[in-house]
Each structure stands twice: as structure tokens, then as C-alpha cells.
Motif scaffolding. Sequence first.
Motif, PDB file in Angstrom:
ATOM      1  N   ARG A  76       0.834  -1.204   0.000  1.00 41.56           N
ATOM      2  CA  ARG A  76       0.000   0.000   0.000  1.00 41.56           C
ATOM      3  C   ARG A  76       0.869   1.254   0.000  1.00 41.56           C
ATOM      4  O   ARG A  76       0.595   2.225  -0.703  1.00 41.56           O
ATOM      5  N   VAL A  77       1.955   1.240   0.780  1.00 42.60           N
ATOM      6  CA  VAL A  77       2.825   2.409   0.861  1.00 42.60           C
ATOM      7  C   VAL A  77       3.776   2.472  -0.330  1.00 42.60           C
ATOM      8  O   VAL A  77       3.990   3.534  -0.919  1.00 42.60           O
ATOM      9  N   ALA A  78       4.341   1.327  -0.701  1.00 41.07           N
ATOM     10  CA  ALA A  78       5.297   1.307  -1.808  1.00 41.07           C
ATOM     11  C   ALA A  78       4.685   1.816  -3.102  1.00 41.07           C
ATOM     12  O   ALA A  78       5.371   2.401  -3.946  1.00 41.07           O
ATOM     13  N   GLN A  79       3.379   1.609  -3.258  1.00 39.79           N
ATOM     14  CA  GLN A  79       2.696   2.002  -4.487  1.00 39.79           C
ATOM     15  C   GLN A  79       2.000   3.356  -4.361  1.00 39.79           C
ATOM     16  O   GLN A  79       1.340   3.804  -5.300  1.00 39.79           O
ATOM     17  N   ALA A  80       2.160   4.001  -3.214  1.00 33.43           N
ATOM     18  CA  ALA A  80       1.545   5.320  -3.005  1.00 33.43           C
ATOM     19  C   ALA A  80       2.381   6.409  -3.665  1.00 33.43           C
ATOM     20  O   ALA A  80       3.557   6.206  -3.996  1.00 33.43           O
ATOM     21  N   ARG A  81       1.786   7.560  -3.827  1.00 34.51           N
ATOM     22  CA  ARG A  81       2.516   8.702  -4.377  1.00 34.51           C
ATOM     23  C   ARG A  81       3.648   9.074  -3.410  1.00 34.51           C
ATOM     24  O   ARG A  81       3.418   9.252  -2.211  1.00 34.51           O
ATOM     25  N   PRO A  82       4.875   9.212  -3.909  1.00 40.81           N
ATOM     26  CA  PRO A  82       6.016   9.482  -3.018  1.00 40.81           C
ATOM     27  C   PRO A  82       6.122  10.952  -2.612  1.00 40.81           C
ATOM     28  O   PRO A  82       7.083  11.642  -2.958  1.00 40.81           O
ATOM     29  N   ASP A  83       5.142  11.405  -1.851  1.00 36.52           N
ATOM     30  CA  ASP A  83       5.141  12.805  -1.417  1.00 36.52           C
ATOM     31  C   ASP A  83       5.133  12.945   0.102  1.00 36.52           C
ATOM     32  O   ASP A  83       4.999  14.044   0.627  1.00 36.52           O
ATOM     33  N   GLY A  84       5.264  11.821   0.822  1.00 30.53           N
ATOM     34  CA  GLY A  84       5.334  11.860   2.274  1.00 30.53           C
ATOM     35  C   GLY A  84       4.008  11.803   2.992  1.00 30.53           C
ATOM     36  O   GLY A  84       3.986  11.695   4.224  1.00 30.53           O
ATOM     37  N   HIS A  85       2.902  11.835   2.264  1.00 29.84           N
ATOM     38  CA  HIS A  85       1.597  11.817   2.914  1.00 29.84           C
ATOM     39  C   HIS A  85       1.091  10.402   3.212  1.00 29.84           C
ATOM     40  O   HIS A  85       0.090  10.244   3.901  1.00 29.84           O
ATOM     41  N   THR A  86       1.804   9.392   2.703  1.00 28.47           N
ATOM     42  CA  THR A  86       1.524   7.998   3.051  1.00 28.47           C
ATOM     43  C   THR A  86       2.844   7.362   3.441  1.00 28.47           C
ATOM     44  O   THR A  86       3.773   7.278   2.626  1.00 28.47           O
ATOM     45  N   ILE A  87       2.957   6.946   4.702  1.00 27.28           N
ATOM     46  CA  ILE A  87       4.199   6.366   5.202  1.00 27.28           C
ATOM     47  C   ILE A  87       3.899   5.031   5.870  1.00 27.28           C
ATOM     48  O   ILE A  87       2.739   4.713   6.160  1.00 27.28           O
ATOM     49  N   LEU A  88       4.934   4.260   6.065  1.00 29.24           N
ATOM     50  CA  LEU A  88       4.786   2.936   6.675  1.00 29.24           C
ATOM     51  C   LEU A  88       5.409   2.927   8.056  1.00 29.24           C
ATOM     52  O   LEU A  88       6.560   3.348   8.226  1.00 29.24           O
ATOM     53  N   PHE A  89       4.640   2.446   9.029  1.00 36.44           N
ATOM     54  CA  PHE A  89       5.211   2.171  10.346  1.00 36.44           C
ATOM     55  C   PHE A  89       5.648   0.723  10.298  1.00 36.44           C
ATOM     56  O   PHE A  89       4.880  -0.193  10.562  1.00 36.44           O
ATOM     57  N   GLY A  90       6.907   0.518   9.891  1.00 40.26           N
ATOM     58  CA  GLY A  90       7.389  -0.824   9.624  1.00 40.26           C
ATOM     59  C   GLY A  90       7.950  -1.525  10.840  1.00 40.26           C
ATOM     60  O   GLY A  90       8.097  -0.948  11.924  1.00 40.26           O
ATOM     61  N   SER A  91       8.282  -2.780  10.650  1.00 41.16           N
ATOM     62  CA  SER A  91       8.810  -3.617  11.719  1.00 41.16           C
ATOM     63  C   SER A  91       9.827  -4.570  11.132  1.00 41.16           C
ATOM     64  O   SER A  91      10.202  -4.478   9.947  1.00 41.16           O
ATOM     65  N   LEU A  92      10.269  -5.506  11.943  1.00 38.62           N
ATOM     66  CA  LEU A  92      11.209  -6.517  11.484  1.00 38.62           C
ATOM     67  C   LEU A  92      10.666  -7.282  10.280  1.00 38.62           C
ATOM     68  O   LEU A  92      11.441  -7.854   9.495  1.00 38.62           O
ATOM     69  N   ALA A  93       9.343  -7.279  10.112  1.00 38.85           N
ATOM     70  CA  ALA A  93       8.753  -7.934   8.936  1.00 38.85           C
ATOM     71  C   ALA A  93       9.317  -7.372   7.640  1.00 38.85           C
ATOM     72  O   ALA A  93       9.456  -8.097   6.647  1.00 38.85           O
ATOM     73  N   GLN A  94       9.667  -6.086   7.642  1.00 39.93           N
ATOM     74  CA  GLN A  94      10.212  -5.482   6.428  1.00 39.93           C
ATOM     75  C   GLN A  94      11.600  -6.013   6.086  1.00 39.93           C
ATOM     76  O   GLN A  94      12.077  -5.813   4.974  1.00 39.93           O
ATOM     77  N   ALA A  95      12.234  -6.712   7.023  1.00 39.61           N
ATOM     78  CA  ALA A  95      13.519  -7.347   6.746  1.00 39.61           C
ATOM     79  C   ALA A  95      13.351  -8.794   6.314  1.00 39.61           C
ATOM     80  O   ALA A  95      14.310  -9.411   5.845  1.00 39.61           O
ATOM     81  N   THR A  96      12.155  -9.344   6.460  1.00 37.33           N
ATOM     82  CA  THR A  96      11.927 -10.741   6.092  1.00 37.33           C
ATOM     83  C   THR A  96      11.140 -10.883   4.792  1.00 37.33           C
ATOM     84  O   THR A  96      11.278 -11.882   4.089  1.00 37.33           O
ATOM     85  N   ILE A  97      10.318  -9.897   4.479  1.00 36.44           N
ATOM     86  CA  ILE A  97       9.476  -9.971   3.279  1.00 36.44           C
ATOM     87  C   ILE A  97      10.292 -10.221   2.008  1.00 36.44           C
ATOM     88  O   ILE A  97       9.884 -11.034   1.165  1.00 36.44           O
ATOM     89  N   PRO A  98      11.456  -9.565   1.823  1.00 38.33           N
ATOM     90  CA  PRO A  98      12.214  -9.819   0.590  1.00 38.33           C
ATOM     91  C   PRO A  98      12.644 -11.276   0.420  1.00 38.33           C
ATOM     92  O   PRO A  98      12.877 -11.728  -0.705  1.00 38.33           O
ATOM     93  N   THR A  99      12.776 -12.034   1.527  1.00 30.95           N
ATOM     94  CA  THR A  99      13.159 -13.442   1.446  1.00 30.95           C
ATOM     95  C   THR A  99      11.947 -14.362   1.451  1.00 30.95           C
ATOM     96  O   THR A  99      11.894 -15.344   0.703  1.00 30.95           O
ATOM     97  N   LEU A 100      10.965 -14.050   2.276  1.00 35.54           N
ATOM     98  CA  LEU A 100       9.800 -14.915   2.436  1.00 35.54           C
ATOM     99  C   LEU A 100       8.903 -14.945   1.204  1.00 35.54           C
ATOM    100  O   LEU A 100       8.364 -15.988   0.837  1.00 35.54           O
TER     101      LEU A 100
END
Length: 322
Positions: A76-100
Motif C-alpha cells: 500500500r505504501v510502496a505504491q503510493a505517491r512518493p510525497d510523504g503523505h503515506t508512510i509505513l510504520f514498519g517492523s522486522l517484517a520489512q527485513a523478512t518480506i524480501p526473502t519470504l
Amino acid sequence: MVRVLMMAVLLAVGVAGGATAQGFPTRPVSMVVGFAPGGPADVIARLIAPSLGADLGQPVVVENVGGAGGSIGQARVAQARPDGHTILFGSLAQATIPTLYRRLSFDPLAMDAVGLVNEVPMAIIARRNFPATTLAELVGVVRRDGRALNLGNAGVGSTSHLCSLLLVSSIGTPVTLVPYRGNALVMNDLMSGTLDMGCDQTTNNAEQIRAGSIRAYAITTEARATALPDVPTTAEAGLPAMRMSGWNMLFAPAGTPRPVVDRLNRALLAALRDENVLRRMGDLGSGPASGERTTPDGAQAFWRAEITRWRPLIEAAGQFAD
């Protein structure tokens, strides 16, 4: 003549970009949490949102977009307009998604880190009547009973899932890993006695541990958790290989103008100085991030290092989400 026109175009683009950054934010900011309400990430996100909004001069609204181990929220955030009005409150999941996840609709690395928010100890926990009172005894029970024991987590790719993989690897004996649809469901079954064990962030279990509703055996960080001073560390309890922290980090879509990222970072640093935020984090056994990792560049480097750290463990377990 062509060169003059090109310079004029570049200047116009630069002025427009600068004006956009200077005016940011122009409307409420949506802060996406990739998990259901009530979980550890959601708790911290809602804790810092008012302080972020106060510094930015616009409301910061927490939006829960759960599912698929946090990848739906990240998409949802990666595909949002890159203007700062949509941001992600990420977690350790963001370090596992590229592998999982090997078949995604978005590039999981196409994110701009804003800054590390906090780090959270993990607690090795079990139902109240589990037949072990110390971590050494728990390890003995696991080695004896193995797959007859159930170890719950909040879903493939979650921080508690990684903690479970690391615990099993550290003990050297497989157990039955049980994925749930959120941390709250894991806690419910632990307290009811229908689940044997868990390994989760103290933001999600400190109150239940203090109340005696579940058993705690060890904290997975170098130092004891301030919220649980009587619970030893894994090193103290005889399992030094079991070392990890959960964490949260703010991300913006890739390509967000650096002045906007820097403005978000300044708001984050202001939130991490808020006395109410610090007090509540302490109650939950967490602590604010500090140092280089609170900067955009430092956070980006930390995130990439975490991807590298967890990839071998995930691949060895063979528990891919697709």
C-alpha cells in the motif's frame, strides 16, 4: 539553445520539488501499520502518532492494512505517491518480506527509510502451567518432547515467527510452529492453556507476565527489560545464542524527495523526546532508538543489514510464504 532549454527545465523541476517539500505536509498523513489493531507495532504507532502530528502541523492517522505478514501494508505504501503523505510504520517484517515472498506485486526493497523508532526485547514465554520453571528446564522439555509441543507466532514473517525460528535453532530441536492471525490470538491461547509456548515482544506480553497469566523464562537482549527486571536474559539463563530485538522503523515510498524525508525524520526525533512517549515505551519494556540509526541513512543501512542477517535462517527453515 537546447542546453539553455534543458537547464531551464531542470531548474523548474528543482523549484517545483523544493516548493513541494517546503510546503509538506499539506494534508493529514496516513501512517500504515501492516498488522491488525492491538499488536505490538500498532501500539507503538498509535503512541507516537499524536507527537508526529503535533510537530508536522497535520494529523497523523494510523491505518491498519493487515495480512500476509505485513506485505499488504507495505505494498500500500510502496505504491503510493512518493510525497510523504503515506508512510509505513514498519517492523522486522520489512527485513523478512524480501526473502519470504518471492512473487510480489511490488519491489520490497523500494522503500526510503526515515528513521528507526524503537527496539523491543523479546520474551520467551509459555502457558502458566507449563512443566518448566527456568529456561534450562524449558530447553530440557523441548529436547524431550519436540514436535509434541506447540510454539505459536503471529504469522509467517512476523517478529514472533522469527523469534520462534531462532529459538528452535538455538535449542537444536524442532517443535510444531503454529501461525496465528495476530499476536492477540496467540496470547489468548497461551492464557487459556491451549498453546504451549511463544516468543514475542515485551510490548505484547509485559502486562500478562507481571500479572502471572503466563510464564516468562528469558529476555532475548543483552540487558534485562526495565519493565521486567526479574526476568533474566538468555545469556544469564544459559542460552546465549538466542539474541535478538524486535524493532519499528518509519519508511516512505521510494523516490520521496529528501527534504520531505528529512522533515518526517525531524518529527520522529521530536516524538522520541516526548516524555509521555518515553514513559509509555518504558512501561511496555521498549526503548526509543538512538544514534545513527535514527537518521535516514543510518536506518537504511540497518534495514539492509537485517535483511542479510535473517535470510539464511528463513531459507534454512524453508518456510516461505508463497
